[in-house]
Design a protein around this motif. Structure first.
Motif, mmCIF file in Angstrom:
data_model
loop_
_atom_site.group_PDB
_atom_site.id
_atom_site.type_symbol
_atom_site.label_atom_id
_atom_site.label_comp_id
_atom_site.label_asym_id
_atom_site.label_seq_id
_atom_site.Cartn_x
_atom_site.Cartn_y
_atom_site.Cartn_z
ATOM 1 N N ALA A 122 0.771 -1.047 -0.058
ATOM 2 C CA ALA A 122 -0.209 -0.296 0.188
ATOM 3 C C ALA A 122 1.035 1.687 -0.013
ATOM 4 N N ALA A 123 1.124 1.472 0.402
ATOM 5 C CA ALA A 123 2.847 2.761 0.478
ATOM 6 C C ALA A 123 3.199 2.962 -0.367
ATOM 7 N N ASN A 124 3.654 1.631 -1.190
ATOM 8 C CA ASN A 124 4.402 1.938 -2.432
ATOM 9 C C ASN A 124 3.419 2.119 -3.951
ATOM 10 N N ALA A 125 2.095 1.995 -3.450
ATOM 11 C CA ALA A 125 1.009 2.086 -4.709
ATOM 12 C C ALA A 125 0.922 3.649 -4.337
ATOM 13 N N LEU A 126 0.756 4.326 -3.272
ATOM 14 C CA LEU A 126 0.267 5.081 -2.790
ATOM 15 C C LEU A 126 2.049 6.544 -3.312
ATOM 16 N N ARG A 127 2.700 6.117 -3.408
ATOM 17 C CA ARG A 127 3.567 6.724 -3.281
ATOM 18 C C ARG A 127 4.017 7.174 -4.712
#
Length: 213
Positions: A122-127
Motif C-alpha cells: 500500500a505504501a508503494n502504491a500511494l507513493r
C-alpha cells in the motif's frame, strides 16, 4: 549435585507451585468445603507462577481455566461439585465472549497483514500514484488509516500506517511542516476511525460488552 542445582534453579518456582497445588488438593485448606479448598490451591499455584514469572504471563493465564475444569473448582446449582462439561462451558463463556473474539480477530488480521507485508504494498502504491501531490497523499493516508482502524483497531492502524509514512519522514527535515502534517493527520484519522466500529478501539469493545450485560 551440580546437575540437580542447575535443574532446580530455573524450575524451582514451577516445582514449588506444583507442590503447593498438590498439598492443597491432598489436605483441604478450608474445613468442610472441598470445592473452596481446591479453588484456594489453584489460586495459590497461579499466584506463585505469576509473581515468580517462571512461565510467560499468557501461559499462566491460560492455565487458570484448565486447572479450574480439571480440579472441579466450580459448583452446580445444588452446591455439588460441577462436572467438567459444565465447568468448561462456564469458563469458556467467561473467558471468550463476543468482545474477546472481536479483539483476537483484530490482532489476527493485523498479524496476517504484517506477515504478508500488505502495508508495504500500500505504501508503494500511494507513493507511486500520489507522491507528486502532498495534499492528495495526506488525504489518502488519512482515509487508509480510517479504514484500517475500523477493520482492525486504531492502535494497529497507526503502527501499520507508519510504514507508509516512514520513507517520507526519513527524507524530511525535523522542522518540515509536511512531516508534521502527516503525523498529525495520521493521529486524527486513527482517532476518527476508532469510533467507526466495535473492534476499532478497546473502549468500544468494553462498551459493547457492558451494554450487552
Amino acid at each position: 549435585k551440580n546437575l540437580l542445582f542447575d535443574f532446580l534453579r530455573p524450575h524451582g518456582s514451577k516445582l514449588f507451585a506444583l507442590l503447593i497445588l498438590a498439598l492443597g488438593l491432598a489436605w483441604p485448606i478450608v474445613p468442610n468445603d472441598l470445592i473452596a479448598s481446591r479453588a484456594a490451591a489453584v489460586v495459590a499455584c497461579i499466584l506463585i507462577l505469576w509473581i515468580s514469572n517462571s512461565l510467560p504471563y499468557h501461559a499462566t493465564a491460560f492455565a487458570v481455566p484448565a486447572l479450574v475444569v480439571l480440579f472441579r473448582c466450580l459448583r452446580e446449582n445444588d452446591h455439588s461439585p460441577a462436572s467438567p462439561q459444565f465447568s468448561a462451558k462456564v469458563v469458556v463463556a467467561a473467558f471468550f465472549g463476543e468482545s474477546t473474539f472481536l479483539l483476537l480477530g483484530g490482532y489476527t488480521m493485523s498479524a496476517a497483514i504484517s506477515r504478508c507485508e500488505l502495508e508495504v504494498f500500500a505504501a508503494n502504491a500511494l507513493r507511486y500514484r500520489l507522491g507528486h501531490s502532498p495534499k492528495k497523499f495526506l488525504l489518502a493516508v488519512m482515509i487508509l488509516a480510517c479504514i484500517i482502524s475500523a477493520i482492525l483497531s486504531n492502535s494497529t492502524a497507526a503502527v501499520l500506517c507508519v510504514a507508509v509514512l516512514e520513507p517520507c519522514l526519513a527524507r524530511s527535515d525535523h522542522d518540515s511542516k509536511f512531516a508534521k502534517s502527516l503525523l498529525l493527520g495520521l493521529a486524527l484519522a486513527c482517532n476518527v476511525g476508532g469510533m467507526l466500529s466495535p473492534i476499532a478501539s478497546m473502549q468500544n469493545i468494553i462498551s459493547v460488552s457492558t451494554l450487552a450485560d
